[in-house]
Design a protein around this motif. Structure first.
Motif, PDB file in Angstrom:
ATOM      1  N   PRO A  48       0.799  -1.233   0.000  1.00  0.00           N
ATOM      2  CA  PRO A  48       0.000   0.000   0.000  1.00  0.00           C
ATOM      3  C   PRO A  48       0.831   1.283   0.000  1.00  0.00           C
ATOM      4  N   GLN A  78      -1.887   2.263  -2.670  1.00  0.00           N
ATOM      5  CA  GLN A  78      -3.202   2.379  -2.022  1.00  0.00           C
ATOM      6  C   GLN A  78      -4.039   3.441  -2.735  1.00  0.00           C
ATOM      7  N   PHE A 136      -4.840   2.610  -6.656  1.00  0.00           N
ATOM      8  CA  PHE A 136      -5.979   1.708  -6.881  1.00  0.00           C
ATOM      9  C   PHE A 136      -7.284   2.273  -6.321  1.00  0.00           C
ATOM     10  N   ALA A 137      -7.227   3.029  -5.214  1.00  0.00           N
ATOM     11  CA  ALA A 137      -8.442   3.630  -4.659  1.00  0.00           C
ATOM     12  C   ALA A 137      -9.045   4.644  -5.631  1.00  0.00           C
ATOM     13  N   LEU A 176      -6.406  -4.910  -2.492  1.00  0.00           N
ATOM     14  CA  LEU A 176      -5.316  -4.035  -2.927  1.00  0.00           C
ATOM     15  C   LEU A 176      -4.107  -4.850  -3.365  1.00  0.00           C
TER      16      LEU A 176
END
Length: 116
Positions: free
Chosen positions: A8, A59, A62-63, A91
Motif C-alpha cells: 500500500p 493504495q 488503486f483507490a 489491494l
C-alpha cells in the motif's frame, strides 16, 4: 506472503519505470505497458500520467482507479511465489494482477490475450 504489507505504501511512480524497463528489455513498448495498466484500472493515459506525477502510493493509485476491469478475475498464475487468484486482500491482489500482466507482456504474450 512476505512484504505484501508494504504494497500500500510503495509509490506507483517508483515502480512504473521498472515495469517499462522490464517490457522494453523484451522489445515491448511504454505504450503497451500503459495500455495494460489502463485496461486493468480504467485510467485514461492522462489519468495515469497524473497518478505518476503526484507520486501516488499503490493504495491511492488503486483507490482512485476509475474502474478495475471486470475481467481482472480471469488473471491467473503465480507472482512472487503466490497464486494471484488466491490473494484475499483486494489491494494486494490488484497490485499482483498488474505485476502478472507486465510479466505476460514481457514474455511476449499478445495484447489481446493479456487484456482478456
Amino acid at each position: 506472503m512476505k512484504n505484501d504489507y508494504r504494497i500500500p505504501t510503495i509509490k506507483f511512480s517508483k515502480v512504473y519505470p521498472l515495469y517499462v524497463e522490464k517490457a522494453e528489455r523484451k522489445n515491448r513498448t511504454r505504450e503497451e505497458v500503459d495500455q495494460v495498466i489502463c485496461w486493468l484500472t480504467g485510467y485514461t493515459k492522462a489519468g495515469l500520467q497524473r497518478q505518476i506525477e503526484k507520486e501516488s502510493d499503490f493504495q491511492t493509485f488503486f483507490a482512485e482507479a476509475p474502474a478495475i476491469h471486470p475481467n481482472s478475475s480471469l488473471i491467473k498464475g503465480v507472482v512472487c511465489g503466490v497464486r494471484v487468484e488466491e490473494i484475499e486482500d483486494p489491494l494486494v491482489r490488484n497490485a499482483r494482477y498488474l505485476d502478472k500482466l507486465i510479466d505476460e507482456l514481457a514474455k511476449g504474450k499478445a495484447l489481446e490475450k493479456i487484456m482478456r
